[in-house]
Design a protein around this motif. Structure first.
Motif, PDB file in Angstrom:
ATOM      1  N   LEU A  55      29.094  54.530  37.144  1.00  0.00           N
ATOM      2  CA  LEU A  55      29.160  54.117  35.866  1.00  0.00           C
ATOM      3  C   LEU A  55      30.687  54.908  35.113  1.00  0.00           C
ATOM      4  CD1 LEU A  55      26.151  53.641  33.877  1.00  0.00           C
ATOM      5  CD2 LEU A  55      27.449  52.098  34.718  1.00  0.00           C
ATOM      6  N   GLY A  56      30.852  56.251  35.667  1.00  0.00           N
ATOM      7  CA  GLY A  56      31.998  56.938  35.082  1.00  0.00           C
ATOM      8  C   GLY A  56      33.105  56.523  36.112  1.00  0.00           C
ATOM      9  N   SER A  57      32.973  56.342  37.356  1.00  0.00           N
ATOM     10  CA  SER A  57      34.055  55.889  38.187  1.00  0.00           C
ATOM     11  C   SER A  57      34.514  54.422  37.718  1.00  0.00           C
ATOM     12  CB  SER A  57      33.555  55.893  39.771  1.00  0.00           C
ATOM     13  OG  SER A  57      33.322  57.141  40.082  1.00  0.00           O
ATOM     14  N   VAL A  58      33.710  53.686  37.537  1.00  0.00           N
ATOM     15  CA  VAL A  58      34.081  52.138  37.371  1.00  0.00           C
ATOM     16  C   VAL A  58      34.880  52.193  35.983  1.00  0.00           C
ATOM     17  CG1 VAL A  58      32.179  51.299  36.040  1.00  0.00           C
ATOM     18  CG2 VAL A  58      33.254  49.657  37.524  1.00  0.00           C
ATOM     19  N   SER A  59      34.610  52.966  35.172  1.00  0.00           N
ATOM     20  CA  SER A  59      35.234  53.195  33.698  1.00  0.00           C
ATOM     21  C   SER A  59      36.794  53.553  33.908  1.00  0.00           C
ATOM     22  CB  SER A  59      34.912  54.061  32.841  1.00  0.00           C
ATOM     23  OG  SER A  59      35.558  54.130  31.677  1.00  0.00           O
ATOM     24  N   LEU A  60      36.973  54.288  35.053  1.00  0.00           N
ATOM     25  CA  LEU A  60      38.266  54.827  35.323  1.00  0.00           C
ATOM     26  C   LEU A  60      39.142  54.072  36.007  1.00  0.00           C
ATOM     27  CD1 LEU A  60      37.390  58.611  36.580  1.00  0.00           C
ATOM     28  CD2 LEU A  60      38.540  57.898  34.385  1.00  0.00           C
ATOM     29  N   ILE A  61      38.431  53.163  36.812  1.00  0.00           N
ATOM     30  CA  ILE A  61      39.319  52.142  37.736  1.00  0.00           C
ATOM     31  C   ILE A  61      39.735  50.990  36.745  1.00  0.00           C
ATOM     32  CG2 ILE A  61      38.923  50.004  39.211  1.00  0.00           C
ATOM     33  CD1 ILE A  61      36.777  51.987  40.801  1.00  0.00           C
ATOM     34  N   GLY A  62      38.846  50.661  35.742  1.00  0.00           N
ATOM     35  CA  GLY A  62      38.992  49.699  34.667  1.00  0.00           C
ATOM     36  C   GLY A  62      40.203  50.192  33.796  1.00  0.00           C
ATOM     37  N   SER A  63      40.194  51.311  33.584  1.00  0.00           N
ATOM     38  CA  SER A  63      41.282  51.968  32.768  1.00  0.00           C
ATOM     39  C   SER A  63      42.553  51.945  33.369  1.00  0.00           C
ATOM     40  CB  SER A  63      40.936  53.395  32.465  1.00  0.00           C
ATOM     41  OG  SER A  63      41.958  54.325  31.464  1.00  0.00           O
ATOM     42  N   ALA A  64      42.666  52.355  34.801  1.00  0.00           N
ATOM     43  CA  ALA A  64      43.867  52.104  35.627  1.00  0.00           C
ATOM     44  C   ALA A  64      44.397  50.692  35.324  1.00  0.00           C
ATOM     45  CB  ALA A  64      43.684  52.713  36.908  1.00  0.00           C
ATOM     46  N   LEU A  65      43.513  49.669  35.874  1.00  0.00           N
ATOM     47  CA  LEU A  65      44.118  48.372  35.647  1.00  0.00           C
ATOM     48  C   LEU A  65      44.338  48.147  34.352  1.00  0.00           C
ATOM     49  CD1 LEU A  65      41.181  46.847  38.056  1.00  0.00           C
ATOM     50  CD2 LEU A  65      43.787  47.512  38.657  1.00  0.00           C
ATOM     51  N   GLY A  66      43.778  48.323  33.173  1.00  0.00           N
ATOM     52  CA  GLY A  66      44.052  47.934  31.782  1.00  0.00           C
ATOM     53  C   GLY A  66      44.994  48.484  31.290  1.00  0.00           C
ATOM     54  N   GLY A  67      45.550  49.612  31.654  1.00  0.00           N
ATOM     55  CA  GLY A  67      46.806  50.193  31.271  1.00  0.00           C
ATOM     56  C   GLY A  67      48.039  49.567  31.678  1.00  0.00           C
ATOM     57  N   TRP A  68      47.869  49.208  32.904  1.00  0.00           N
ATOM     58  CA  TRP A  68      49.104  48.315  33.509  1.00  0.00           C
ATOM     59  C   TRP A  68      49.113  47.077  33.178  1.00  0.00           C
ATOM     60  CZ3 TRP A  68      49.967  46.575  39.377  1.00  0.00           C
ATOM     61  CH2 TRP A  68      51.537  46.636  39.648  1.00  0.00           C
ATOM     62  N   GLY A  69      47.993  46.402  33.015  1.00  0.00           N
ATOM     63  CA  GLY A  69      47.817  44.970  32.434  1.00  0.00           C
ATOM     64  C   GLY A  69      48.391  45.105  31.271  1.00  0.00           C
ATOM     65  N   ALA A  70      47.782  45.818  30.182  1.00  0.00           N
ATOM     66  CA  ALA A  70      48.269  45.820  28.769  1.00  0.00           C
ATOM     67  C   ALA A  70      49.762  46.071  28.699  1.00  0.00           C
ATOM     68  CB  ALA A  70      47.666  46.643  27.954  1.00  0.00           C
ATOM     69  N   GLY A  71      50.215  47.003  29.514  1.00  0.00           N
ATOM     70  CA  GLY A  71      51.788  47.429  29.614  1.00  0.00           C
ATOM     71  C   GLY A  71      52.591  46.211  29.911  1.00  0.00           C
ATOM     72  N   LEU A  72      52.188  45.400  30.739  1.00  0.00           N
ATOM     73  CA  LEU A  72      52.911  44.055  31.062  1.00  0.00           C
ATOM     74  C   LEU A  72      53.140  42.923  30.002  1.00  0.00           C
ATOM     75  CD1 LEU A  72      51.389  43.725  34.987  1.00  0.00           C
ATOM     76  CD2 LEU A  72      53.710  43.947  34.254  1.00  0.00           C
ATOM     77  N   LEU A  73      51.717  42.857  29.436  1.00  0.00           N
ATOM     78  CA  LEU A  73      51.583  42.090  28.299  1.00  0.00           C
ATOM     79  C   LEU A  73      52.471  42.386  27.009  1.00  0.00           C
ATOM     80  CD1 LEU A  73      47.587  41.207  28.498  1.00  0.00           C
ATOM     81  CD2 LEU A  73      49.693  39.546  29.116  1.00  0.00           C
ATOM     82  N   ALA A  74      52.501  43.944  27.002  1.00  0.00           N
ATOM     83  CA  ALA A  74      53.265  44.236  25.991  1.00  0.00           C
ATOM     84  C   ALA A  74      54.672  44.052  25.932  1.00  0.00           C
ATOM     85  CB  ALA A  74      52.972  45.828  25.367  1.00  0.00           C
ATOM     86  N   ASP A  75      55.331  43.986  27.138  1.00  0.00           N
ATOM     87  CA  ASP A  75      56.631  43.919  27.469  1.00  0.00           C
ATOM     88  C   ASP A  75      56.930  42.413  27.228  1.00  0.00           C
ATOM     89  OD1 ASP A  75      57.499  46.458  28.193  1.00  0.00           O
ATOM     90  OD2 ASP A  75      57.153  46.025  30.164  1.00  0.00           O
ATOM     91  N   ARG A  76      55.756  41.833  27.377  1.00  0.00           N
ATOM     92  CA  ARG A  76      56.196  40.005  27.066  1.00  0.00           C
ATOM     93  C   ARG A  76      55.971  39.679  25.749  1.00  0.00           C
ATOM     94  NH1 ARG A  76      57.509  36.006  26.117  1.00  0.00           N
ATOM     95  NH2 ARG A  76      57.307  33.900  27.407  1.00  0.00           N
ATOM     96  N   TYR A  77      54.770  40.066  25.030  1.00  0.00           N
ATOM     97  CA  TYR A  77      54.450  39.503  23.747  1.00  0.00           C
ATOM     98  C   TYR A  77      54.500  40.432  22.631  1.00  0.00           C
ATOM     99  CZ  TYR A  77      52.245  35.948  26.765  1.00  0.00           C
ATOM    100  OH  TYR A  77      52.211  34.901  27.709  1.00  0.00           O
ATOM    101  N   GLY A  78      54.855  41.661  22.947  1.00  0.00           N
ATOM    102  CA  GLY A  78      55.205  42.636  21.817  1.00  0.00           C
ATOM    103  C   GLY A  78      54.107  43.796  21.776  1.00  0.00           C
ATOM    104  N   ARG A  79      54.343  45.060  21.134  1.00  0.00           N
ATOM    105  CA  ARG A  79      53.535  46.115  21.261  1.00  0.00           C
ATOM    106  C   ARG A  79      52.352  45.943  20.149  1.00  0.00           C
ATOM    107  NH1 ARG A  79      56.987  46.496  25.278  1.00  0.00           N
ATOM    108  NH2 ARG A  79      58.789  47.861  24.999  1.00  0.00           N
ATOM    109  N   VAL A  80      52.611  45.481  19.258  1.00  0.00           N
ATOM    110  CA  VAL A  80      51.525  45.565  18.009  1.00  0.00           C
ATOM    111  C   VAL A  80      50.514  44.438  18.294  1.00  0.00           C
ATOM    112  CG1 VAL A  80      51.143  44.992  15.542  1.00  0.00           C
ATOM    113  CG2 VAL A  80      53.187  46.249  16.220  1.00  0.00           C
ATOM    114  N   GLN A 113      35.154  47.712  29.163  1.00  0.00           N
ATOM    115  CA  GLN A 113      35.386  48.702  28.136  1.00  0.00           C
ATOM    116  C   GLN A 113      36.816  49.691  28.717  1.00  0.00           C
ATOM    117  OE1 GLN A 113      34.795  52.274  27.836  1.00  0.00           O
ATOM    118  NE2 GLN A 113      34.623  52.580  25.605  1.00  0.00           N
ATOM    119  N   GLY A 114      36.734  50.203  29.997  1.00  0.00           N
ATOM    120  CA  GLY A 114      37.660  50.998  30.419  1.00  0.00           C
ATOM    121  C   GLY A 114      38.901  50.152  30.512  1.00  0.00           C
ATOM    122  N   ILE A 115      39.000  49.135  30.726  1.00  0.00           N
ATOM    123  CA  ILE A 115      40.259  48.118  30.962  1.00  0.00           C
ATOM    124  C   ILE A 115      40.919  48.299  29.179  1.00  0.00           C
ATOM    125  CG2 ILE A 115      41.111  45.739  30.558  1.00  0.00           C
ATOM    126  CD1 ILE A 115      39.385  45.111  32.822  1.00  0.00           C
ATOM    127  N   GLY A 116      40.023  48.196  28.234  1.00  0.00           N
ATOM    128  CA  GLY A 116      40.585  48.110  27.005  1.00  0.00           C
ATOM    129  C   GLY A 116      40.908  49.596  26.363  1.00  0.00           C
TER     130      GLY A 116
END
Length: 429
Positions: A55-80, A113-116
């Motif tokens: 459960l701890g590891s899967v959260s870290l994996i989700g966090s890694a994917l979420g950080g990059w994915g959210a960054g891509l979306l923020a460059d397209r749709y805005g930070r806020v 939850q880790g993705i977010g």
């Protein structure tokens, strides 16, 4: 009354600061609820140690994917806009965990939850980096990361209150339900926090999401160096976070009360470290500040794992461990944000931070395997110091973009940094 750098912020900068700090604090509260509830879940739901570790590891994996994915979306749709979405995402899936009743129900919820959490951390860091003036950027952006310690302290404080009022089999579900609190931050962000001017005034807003741009000829070297730096910093951190409680109980033979005291002292260090790092990095540059903190942290780990120490030394080193590691982690997002142009800033910062976190998560498992042959203290010391050495080498090669003008689209990464950094060192707040 002046409050240091905070008094120098404009009203919009202050609102942005509290939105980013509040978002990171409340999401960290939600994230640490899992760690605090894990012993209860292992008892109530009969989860094994391997289940807890997964459960701890899967959260870290989700966090890694979420950080990059959210960054891509923020460059397209805005930070806020993306920040609002990630805060709501974390709150919803933390609350949903209170409805789970088995390992297989917890697994996808924990991953999501880790993705977010990973997404909010990256997007919030980019937003505050773009919103704050160069002379203050390092200390302001770094201080946002101290919200992790505040969030951890909030969850630690709420836990005994909830369990004092409710029976254990209900209290843990109610505790997860408290994780819905960050959703109320959305109202504040929507009404009071402006979008970053760097994003709104970008000359060439991206027409589509381009995953490959940060690996292009002009940015490949920066991406590689930054990812290695983050991998080394997070690798050393995860070793100490994962194995230090076991080391204290099984090697130092410290009682439970002493372990709890260490945790409190470590949280205090994590709270102070980002403020210290931020001020130093604004004065001497991000790369030099990384190298200084890495050397200090390596020395602390060496004493902790290789030297005979007593209880007083253990507590003192716990404060330093928290301070240096908190400072190192707080410096990564702003350093990465300064290295990329606006159109790919969140993409680049998100990838380097998130995949560095993912690669770093391998190190605790390596320590576990190596400890069977060389002993736990030696394995912890060798692998942690090796991680810091890798990060030190990367920091040595990191381009200097300290105090970069976020409104300028540099033709070459690092070109604008040195001049801005020289100008900003004359400002002492």
């Amino acid at each position: 009354m002046r409050l240091g750098w905070y008094s120098a912020l404009t009203p919009p900068e202050k609102r942005t600061y509290w939105a980013c700090f509040g978002g990171f604090t409340l999401d960290s509260m939600d994230s640490t609820i899992y760690a605090l509830m894990m012993p209860v879940l292992m008892t109530v739901l009969a989860l094994s140690k391997s289940d807890a570790g997964l459960l701890g590891s899967v959260s870290l994996i989700g966090s890694a994917l979420g950080g990059w994915g959210a960054g891509l979306l923020a460059d397209r749709y805005g930070r806020v806009k993306v920040m609002q979405g990630t805060v709501l995402w974390v709150a919803a899936f933390t609350c949903l965990a209170g409805l789970c009743s088995s390992f297989w129900e917890f697994l996808p919820v924990r991953f999501l939850q880790g993705i977010g959490y990973g997404g909010e951390a990256v997007v919030g860091a980019v937003l505050i980096s773009e919103a704050i003036a160069p002379a203050l950027r390092g200390r302001v952006a770094a201080s946002v990361q101290s919200g992790y310690a505040v969030g951890y302290a909030i969850s630690l404080t709420l836990m005994p209150v909830v369990f004092a009022w409710l029976p254990e089999d209900i209290a843990w579900r109610a505790f997860f339900a408290i994780g819905l609190l960050p959703a109320f931050l959305i109202w504040f962000i929507r009404r009071l926090v402006p979008e970053s001017q760097a994003f709104t005034q970008a000359k060439r807003p991206p027409k589509k999401i381009d995953l490959r741009e940060i690996f292009g000829r002009d940015h490949r070297r920066v991406t590689l160096i930054s990812t290695i730096l983050a991998s080394g910093i997070f690798g050393g951190a995860y070793i100490m976070i994962t194995w230090l409680p076991t080391y204290m109980r099984m090697v130092l033979n410290l009682p439970v009360a002493s372990t709890s005291g260490y945790l409190a002292v470590n949280i205090v260090g994590s709270l102070l470290g980002p403020f210290i790092y931020g001020r130093i990095s604004d004065r001497i540059s991000r790369g030099k500040a990384f190298m200084l903190f890495l050397l200090c942290q390596a020395c602390v780990v060496a004493v902790y794992t290789f030297a005979p120490i007593n209880m007083a030394v253990t507590l003192g080193l716990g404060l330093l461990l928290g301070a240096f590691q908190g400072g190192l982690a707080s410096g990564l997002p702003v350093a990465f944000a300064e290295l990329y142009p606006t159109r790919m800033r969140a993409n680049g910062a998100g990838f380097c931070t998130s995949f560095g976190r993912g690669f770093g998560s391998i190190m605790p498992a390596a320590v576990g395997f190596a400890s069977t042959s060389m002993g736990l203290p030696t394995a912890m010391g060798v692998f942690a110091i090796s991680s810091y050495a890798i990060a030190f080498a990367a920091a040595l090669c990191l381009p200097d973009a300290t105090g970069a003008d976020m409104m300028v689209e540099p033709s070459q990464v690092g070109e604008q940094g040195s001049g801005a950094a020289v100008g900003q060192r004359a400002v002492h707040l």
